[in-house]
Design a protein around this motif. Structure first.
Motif, mmCIF file in Angstrom:
data_model
loop_
_atom_site.group_PDB
_atom_site.id
_atom_site.type_symbol
_atom_site.label_atom_id
_atom_site.label_comp_id
_atom_site.label_asym_id
_atom_site.label_seq_id
_atom_site.Cartn_x
_atom_site.Cartn_y
_atom_site.Cartn_z
ATOM 1 N N LEU A 186 43.406 -37.608 16.850
ATOM 2 C CA LEU A 186 43.074 -36.732 15.732
ATOM 3 C C LEU A 186 41.769 -35.867 16.181
ATOM 4 C CD1 LEU A 186 43.450 -38.546 12.604
ATOM 5 C CD2 LEU A 186 45.279 -37.177 13.428
ATOM 6 N N SER A 187 41.733 -34.458 16.271
ATOM 7 C CA SER A 187 40.604 -33.735 16.517
ATOM 8 C C SER A 187 40.203 -32.918 15.481
ATOM 9 C CB SER A 187 41.038 -32.708 17.825
ATOM 10 O OG SER A 187 41.249 -33.482 18.853
ATOM 11 N N ARG A 188 38.950 -32.677 15.292
ATOM 12 C CA ARG A 188 38.195 -31.907 14.170
ATOM 13 C C ARG A 188 38.724 -30.623 14.127
ATOM 14 N NH1 ARG A 188 32.453 -32.633 15.269
ATOM 15 N NH2 ARG A 188 32.895 -30.827 16.947
ATOM 16 N N ASN A 189 39.063 -30.192 12.734
ATOM 17 C CA ASN A 189 39.517 -28.723 12.310
ATOM 18 C C ASN A 189 38.636 -28.039 11.986
ATOM 19 O OD1 ASN A 189 40.847 -26.710 11.319
ATOM 20 N ND2 ASN A 189 41.750 -27.819 9.571
ATOM 21 N N GLU A 190 37.952 -27.180 12.932
ATOM 22 C CA GLU A 190 36.797 -26.477 12.615
ATOM 23 C C GLU A 190 37.015 -25.405 11.606
ATOM 24 O OE1 GLU A 190 33.989 -26.844 13.768
ATOM 25 O OE2 GLU A 190 33.995 -27.882 15.731
ATOM 26 N N GLY A 191 38.221 -25.086 11.582
ATOM 27 C CA GLY A 191 38.451 -24.016 10.514
ATOM 28 C C GLY A 191 39.053 -24.615 9.320
ATOM 29 N N TYR A 192 38.580 -25.787 8.881
ATOM 30 C CA TYR A 192 39.185 -26.600 7.470
ATOM 31 C C TYR A 192 38.482 -25.438 6.377
ATOM 32 C CZ TYR A 192 39.770 -29.991 4.067
ATOM 33 O OH TYR A 192 40.337 -30.867 2.926
ATOM 34 N N TRP A 193 39.489 -25.597 5.245
ATOM 35 C CA TRP A 193 39.263 -24.687 4.180
ATOM 36 C C TRP A 193 37.974 -25.145 3.396
ATOM 37 C CZ3 TRP A 193 39.425 -27.351 -0.336
ATOM 38 C CH2 TRP A 193 40.113 -28.355 -0.423
ATOM 39 N N ASP A 194 37.820 -26.332 3.456
ATOM 40 C CA ASP A 194 36.505 -26.869 2.577
ATOM 41 C C ASP A 194 35.548 -27.077 3.634
ATOM 42 O OD1 ASP A 194 34.664 -28.224 1.248
ATOM 43 O OD2 ASP A 194 35.831 -29.579 0.306
ATOM 44 N N LYS A 195 34.337 -25.934 3.799
ATOM 45 C CA LYS A 195 33.411 -26.041 4.770
ATOM 46 C C LYS A 195 32.337 -27.090 4.663
ATOM 47 C CE LYS A 195 35.367 -22.339 6.565
ATOM 48 N NZ LYS A 195 36.186 -22.634 7.837
ATOM 49 N N ALA A 196 32.377 -27.516 3.683
ATOM 50 C CA ALA A 196 31.417 -28.630 3.124
ATOM 51 C C ALA A 196 32.077 -30.060 3.678
ATOM 52 C CB ALA A 196 31.276 -28.998 1.683
ATOM 53 N N ARG A 197 33.223 -30.000 4.241
ATOM 54 C CA ARG A 197 34.085 -31.285 4.884
ATOM 55 C C ARG A 197 34.528 -31.143 6.036
ATOM 56 N NH1 ARG A 197 35.602 -35.205 2.296
ATOM 57 N NH2 ARG A 197 37.468 -35.217 3.135
ATOM 58 N N ILE A 198 33.938 -30.521 6.734
ATOM 59 C CA ILE A 198 34.068 -30.366 8.556
ATOM 60 C C ILE A 198 33.690 -31.692 8.861
ATOM 61 C CG2 ILE A 198 33.733 -29.277 10.554
ATOM 62 C CD1 ILE A 198 35.092 -27.511 8.250
ATOM 63 N N PRO A 199 34.578 -32.406 9.575
ATOM 64 C CA PRO A 199 34.224 -33.914 10.227
ATOM 65 C C PRO A 199 33.105 -33.909 10.947
ATOM 66 C CG PRO A 199 36.534 -33.404 10.231
ATOM 67 C CD PRO A 199 36.046 -32.094 9.867
ATOM 68 N N LYS A 200 32.277 -34.906 11.176
ATOM 69 C CA LYS A 200 31.260 -35.223 12.062
ATOM 70 C C LYS A 200 31.808 -35.637 13.282
ATOM 71 C CE LYS A 200 28.113 -36.583 8.318
ATOM 72 N NZ LYS A 200 27.413 -37.362 7.559
ATOM 73 N N LEU A 201 32.957 -36.424 13.266
ATOM 74 C CA LEU A 201 33.440 -36.798 14.445
ATOM 75 C C LEU A 201 34.197 -35.600 15.283
ATOM 76 C CD1 LEU A 201 34.928 -40.156 13.015
ATOM 77 C CD2 LEU A 201 32.993 -39.877 14.452
ATOM 78 N N ASP A 202 34.146 -35.755 16.637
ATOM 79 C CA ASP A 202 35.111 -34.973 17.552
ATOM 80 C C ASP A 202 36.416 -35.134 17.460
ATOM 81 O OD1 ASP A 202 33.035 -32.912 18.591
ATOM 82 O OD2 ASP A 202 31.945 -35.085 19.238
#
Length: 535
Positions: A217-233
């Motif tokens: 799994l890779s971080r989704n930089e465009g996730y709709w909830d900007k407060a919940r962008i993952p810390k992991l790559d």
């Protein structure tokens, strides 16, 4: 009794090395799952709720989501791809979902009402081009009250149910959404869609998939909830069904996180500086009784009650190094909806043997039955040593003769969706799948007569009119007090007329490297990878 161990697989290091990304600069969390295979990757993961935990919610989402942000209370619901939902005042069997605007799938396609209807057709419309039998079976079993659905406008859908169900949002959490565009890009072939990679809307996207080896799994930089962008790559998911293999991988630094460490290794793990995390959560590890078969001993309630008095639960908890707690009902005694049942199960062999004798089972004619168990699997804890303990306990305490049909986890899940005497059971009149006990929607699937297979998970074909009456009151309850009173009355019947042999509640143990930070051990079968960081 000692826990049984096998040698760790010799090819583990090569397996992980081959699956690891080349960049050492990125934060890559490596997780060893208990699953024997990588769960399916198309938004309808198999391998039980472990599949949903790791290859469901991180990448794919439903209209309703679990709130996994707290460790101090059982998980509740929160808005997901729907901003809000409510029963139609004119028809309480219909739920109106207002969709969240501005959401895009990982492949750039828009999320809207058409995408919702397309996904519902995937699961419930057999003649749709996107119909997927395997995913449909999972969705229908978890949402057995689906009656119909329609688009009201571009951002609103209506879903109807077969019965009034105050708990329907707790079923909606398991209907995950996949991009229709990704299916078309795969030539309308789900097997190809599994490796495109497929596109959900979650905070992670599936970036790599090697069957039976790993998923990434890779971080989704465009996730709709900007407060919940993952810390992991990235997150690397590795199937390791054998507990000692997982333990060796953690100790050698080949993984950062393992599910279900061997209990007898926990003291040494803590001494070595690893973080062992547990928390009480709504989950039960039982044996299901079959009451509908032709050769089952469990039609007699005295047998079902008697076995519940024969189990030395404290001994099993000790074997598990306190990573579980005794179970004397579907809910825990501390739950406000446990009720006040007449039976208070504890280790009382005298009472257990008396009940078995009253049902016709004596030392001269002992109770004998077979249990289908798995060698590993989602929520199964350590099924082989635990079931060996149960076998010895019941023999020594109450003279009960138990044999096992050992199978693979997904085969066991298939078996509990079959009729009582199905060949797949090979004579088993009891089965051992663990279960969440998080909400009445789960109870409906397991215990209402309407949900005997293939309609749900009432494999035992348990039928209790008093339970049905109490549950009907719960389904139409208009306030919390009425809901809780009905739930408690229903649960009293689950104890006094037990459909299951209640054994232990899991404490959800996992062990992690000291590098893993900011993990919140939610009181849920599911966990949030978004907050996790690596030092």
């Amino acid at each position: 009794m000692r826990l049984l161990h096998r040698a760790a697989g010799l090819g583990l290091a090569a397996l992980i090395a081959g699956a690891l990304p080349a960049s050492a600069q990125q934060k890559v969390l490596r997780i060893a799952m208990t699953a024997a295979d990588v769960p399916t990757t198309t938004g309808a993961p198999n391998n039980g709720f472990e599949g949903v935990r790791f290859l469901g919610y991180p990448a794919f989402e439903g209209l309703v989501l679990w709130d996994l942000s707290r460790a101090d209370r059982p998980a509740t619901l929160r808005a997901g791809l729907a901003e809000s939902w409510a029963q139609d005042p004119a028809d309480p069997k219909t739920w109106i979902f207002k969709l969240r605007p501005g959401v895009k799938f990982h492949d750039g396609a828009d999320f809207n009402a058409d995408a919702v209807i397309w996904n519902l057709d995937r699961y419930w419309k057999n003649d749709s081009p996107q119909f997927e039998p395997a995913g449909s079976g999972i969705a229908r079993a978890r949402t057995p009250i689906m009656a119909g659905y329609k688009k009201l406008d571009d951002m609103t859908v209506a879903v109807s149910t077969t019965r009034v169900a105050s708990y329907f949002p707790y079923m909606a959490v398991y209907i995950l959404m996949t991009s229709p565009q990704s299916f078309e890009a795969a030539g309308r072939d789900w097997s190809r869609a599994a490796a495109l990679p497929p596109a959900g809307t979650g905070p992670f996207r599936l970036s790599k998939f090697t069957p039976r080896v790993s998923a990434e799994l890779s971080r989704n930089e465009g996730y709709w909830d900007k407060a919940r962008i993952p810390k992991l790559d990235r997150v690397l998911l590795l199937p390791m069904p054998e507990a000692n293999t997982r333990l060796a991988a953690l100790r050698s630094g080949q993984v950062d996180w393992i599910e279900v460490p061997p209990p007898d290794a926990i003291p040494s793990l803590k001494q070595a500086g690893f973080n062992v995390v547990t928390n009480s959560y709504p989950h039960v590890w039982p044996w299901f009784y079959q009451m509908g078969g032709t050769a089952t001993p469990f039609k007699d309630v005295r047998v079902r009650q008697g076995l519940n008095y024969c189990v030395d639960r404290a001994g099993l908890v000790g074997l598990l190094n306190d990573t579980a707690e005794p179970s004397v009902g579907w809910l825990k005694p501390s739950d406000p909806n446990f009720g006040k049942p007449e039976n208070h199960y504890g280790f009382d062999p005298g009472r257990g043997k008396a009940l078995l004798a009253a049902a016709g089972f004596t030392p001269q004619k002992p109770l004998t039955f077979k249990v289908m168990i798995s060698a590993s699997g989602s929520g199964q804890m350590l099924p082989l040593p635990m079931n060996e303990y149960m076998q010895q306990n019941l023999k020594e305490a109450c003279g009960v003769e138990v044999s096992f049909e050992v199978t693979e986890w997904n085969t066991l899940l298939t078996a509990i969706r079959q009729s009582p005497d199905a060949p797949i059971l090979n004579g088993s009149t009891s089965v051992n799948p663990s279960s969440p006990s998080s909400d009445p929607a789960v109870a409906a699937r397991y215990f209402l007569q309407a949900f005997v297979p293939p309609n749900g998970f009432n494999w035992g074909q348990w039928n209790d009119p008093a339970f049905e009456e109490a549950f009907a009151a719960l389904e139409v309850a208009k306030d919390e007090a009425a809901f809780n009173a009905a739930y408690a009355k229903a649960h009293e019947r689950l104890v006094d007329n037990p459909p299951w042999l209640y054994i232990v509640h899991d404490l959800n143990p996992r062990a992690m490297s000291r590098r893993v930070k900011s993990f919140v051990s939610a009181q849920s079968w599911f966990q949030d990878l978004v907050t996790v960081d690596l030092q």
